[in-house]
Design an enzyme around this catalytic site. Structure first.
Site, mmCIF file in Angstrom:
data_model
loop_
_atom_site.group_PDB
_atom_site.id
_atom_site.type_symbol
_atom_site.label_atom_id
_atom_site.label_comp_id
_atom_site.label_asym_id
_atom_site.label_seq_id
_atom_site.Cartn_x
_atom_site.Cartn_y
_atom_site.Cartn_z
ATOM 1 N N TYR A 133 7.827 10.894 -3.433
ATOM 2 C CA TYR A 133 6.952 9.733 -3.230
ATOM 3 C C TYR A 133 6.023 9.595 -4.422
ATOM 4 O O TYR A 133 5.516 10.600 -4.924
ATOM 5 C CB TYR A 133 6.100 9.928 -1.962
ATOM 6 C CG TYR A 133 6.488 8.971 -0.856
ATOM 7 C CD1 TYR A 133 6.554 7.610 -1.096
ATOM 8 C CD2 TYR A 133 6.772 9.438 0.428
ATOM 9 C CE1 TYR A 133 6.917 6.722 -0.093
ATOM 10 C CE2 TYR A 133 7.140 8.557 1.431
ATOM 11 C CZ TYR A 133 7.207 7.194 1.161
ATOM 12 O OH TYR A 133 7.561 6.326 2.153
ATOM 13 N N THR A 174 15.532 -9.256 -13.049
ATOM 14 C CA THR A 174 16.275 -8.166 -12.428
ATOM 15 C C THR A 174 16.797 -7.313 -13.586
ATOM 16 O O THR A 174 16.736 -7.724 -14.747
ATOM 17 C CB THR A 174 17.473 -8.663 -11.601
ATOM 18 O OG1 THR A 174 18.261 -9.523 -12.443
ATOM 19 C CG2 THR A 174 17.030 -9.429 -10.374
ATOM 20 N N GLU A 176 3.693 6.511 -4.864
ATOM 21 C CA GLU A 176 2.957 5.239 -4.793
ATOM 22 C C GLU A 176 1.784 5.261 -5.772
ATOM 23 O O GLU A 176 1.184 6.301 -6.011
ATOM 24 C CB GLU A 176 2.459 5.003 -3.363
ATOM 25 C CG GLU A 176 3.594 4.642 -2.434
ATOM 26 C CD GLU A 176 3.166 4.494 -0.991
ATOM 27 O OE1 GLU A 176 1.963 4.468 -0.727
ATOM 28 O OE2 GLU A 176 4.064 4.413 -0.134
ATOM 29 N N ASP A 225 11.063 -16.576 -14.654
ATOM 30 C CA ASP A 225 12.009 -15.666 -13.996
ATOM 31 C C ASP A 225 13.273 -15.660 -14.849
ATOM 32 O O ASP A 225 14.061 -16.606 -14.826
ATOM 33 C CB ASP A 225 12.294 -16.187 -12.586
ATOM 34 C CG ASP A 225 13.294 -15.333 -11.829
ATOM 35 O OD1 ASP A 225 13.980 -14.508 -12.466
ATOM 36 O OD2 ASP A 225 13.403 -15.509 -10.600
#
Ligand code: DSN
Length: 485
Positions: free
Chosen positions: A71, A277, A73, A248
């Protein structure tokens, strides 16, 4: 794969995958089988989906590690969990490659997809343009310091902003403020279309619309517009109305990275915030990324936990590997080949009588109007699939068949160019597509007229196309030498 892709040691990759599949099969053989089948299917299909590609074995192998188990974050050096030193290395390496590749002041590599990247961008723009000034005005450092009244005012202000983006049928994307997506619920939205006769963007119309609508965010970028966009002009328009320019570039990031889109057509220096992406023309792992100007960096870095779940260490690592590959001269020649091949494909289709939206292409994709064959996009997509050609149906500007059946089919060159296809192969591909479309007729609908979904392919057409496609594919193997045993 071919000279268009990063070289890899086929014997080493074969050993790695055979061993991995053995370990997986011992626990869940169905999954090991699906992994094998997917490679077989990808090897055997003429993949023309404009948003797909083939990542290198190095990228794919990077995703299969224990980086997945951590993890992390927060951001680099500022995590909500202890022990993130290796994830920091991974994220920093990916961000450094992204900044160098795109010459961007700041890169945030955590988004899990393009939709997530856009969500991070929208919230960063709202934070920078709306929340920060409100905090400053209230003399507060943090939203928790606001009085209940100021907090309610801020919530209303955040929900009362406007976004202007390209309409869906002109090639825009659902996440650019449309109602079925969260972005359409966050913003009051208006969209700009294309010129009815040329089907090209009319910058003066966009300018007039922006002046009237006065958006906080002007969105540029597309998923089905077969042309380059002049981002210098879009920035000029944004500046005139005080909007933030968000681009984008998910579809064409590979063409930007490969220096095919330069000058006014490279969005990164002009956009305040650029999203992408990493798996389309950029040929990395499935995921997203945000690049931005320095003044948006702090807000963008709050993407997790603002709108994102914990970053995927294994995917950020694979992004770093893919971005390193994209920084090579080989990738630049690949990107140029993608664009050149799209022109060949478009010319081959036009020569054989197909109407193309905008009459051609100058990026990686081509949008066919299949109504001239008496077909809907859905029938054309299915008939092509039956014949071994994988595409997707797509609306065309002012589409009479709507977004479900459509009148268009969208195709692109990134994947087959990775496989080594050049001009001869793409011209042959155009021939195969036209053979299938010509050989397909709609069936009558039970209620009379023609069905929008059902069709018949003339005898022998699908089999002949499969055989011709197999010949092209065999001559340009996917992951040559990779043998799963
Ligand atoms: N799925 C991507 C595409 O095909 O264009 C964008 O959502």
């Amino acid at each position: 794969m071919s000279a268009n892709t990063a070289p890899f040691d086929a014997a080493a990759a074969s050993t790695a995958y055979r061993s991995a599949l053995e370990v997986i099969a011992a626990v869940e053989p169905t999954i090991a089988g699906a992994i094998r089948s997917e490679l077989a299917d990808q090897r055997a299909s003429l993949k023309l989906i404009a948003s797909e590609n083939y990542a290198s074995p190095a990228v794919l192998l990077t995703m299969g590690s224990w980086l997945s188990d951590k993890y992390a974050e927060g951001t680099i050096g500022h995590r909500f969990y202890a022990g993130c030193q290796n994830i920091d290395t991974v994220e920093q390496t990916a961000a450094d490659h992204a900044k160098a590749l795109f010459d961007a002041p700041h890169a945030y590599v955590q988004p899990h997809s393009g939709i997530d990247a856009n969500l991070v961008a929208f919230w960063a723009i709202l934070a920078h343009r709306v929340e920060s000034p409100a905090l400053e005005k209230a003399g507060a450092k943090h939203v928790n310091d606001l009085t209940d009244e100021d907090w309610q005012d801020l919530r209303h202000a955040l929900g009362d902003q406007r976004a202007l983006g390209m309409s869906l049928d002109a090639g825009g994307h659902l996440t650019h403020g449309f109602r079925p997506n969260i972005s359409g619920k966050m913003f009051h939205q208006a969209s700009y279309g294309t010129d009815p006769s040329t089907e090209l963007l009319d910058y003066e119309k966009v300018r007039a619309q922006a002046k009237e609508f006065k958006p906080l965010v002007l969105i540029a970028g597309y998923s089905a517009y077969p042309r380059r966009v002049n981002f210098a002009k879009m920035r000029e328009i944004a500046d005139e109305v005080g909007a933030t320019l968000m681009v984008d570039m998910a579809h064409f990031a590979g063409l930007v990275a490969g220096k095919v889109f330069t000058g006014d057509f490279n969005p990164v220096p002009f956009a305040h915030v650029t999203t992408t992406t990493t798996h389309k023309s950029l040929r990395g792992p499935r995921g997203g990324m945000v690049l931005c100007q320095p003044e948006y960096a702090d807000a963008v870095d709050r993407g997790c936990p603002m709108v994102l779940g914990g970053p995927l260490g294994q995917v950020m690592a694979a992004k770093a590997v893919a971005l390193a590959e994209a920084r090579t001269p080989l990738f630049q020649s690949y990107a140029q080949n993608v664009a050149d091949n799209a022109v060949t494909l478009a010319e081959g289709l036009k020569r054989r009588g197909v109407r193309l939206v905008t009459d051609g292409t100058d990026n990686h994709l081509v949008l066919l109007d299949v109504s001239g064959f008496g077909l809907t996009g859905r029938q054309a997509e299915s008939a092509l699939l039956d014949s071994g050609i994988v595409t997707n149906r797509n609306a065309i500007p002012r589409d009479p068949n709507g977004a479900w059946y459509t009148s268009g089919v969208r195709i692109g060159t990134p994947a087959l160019t990775s496989r080594g296809f050049g001009a001869a192969e793409f011209d042959k591909t155009a021939e195969l597509i036209v053979d299938v479309l010509t050989g397909t007729t709609p069936n009558p609908a039970p209620s009379g007229g023609a069905s929008k979904a059902k069709y018949t392919i003339a005898d022998g057409v699908a089999a002949k196309t499969h055989a011709a496609a197999a010949e092209l594919l065999d001559a340009n193997p996917l992951y040559p030498g990779l043998d799963l045993g």
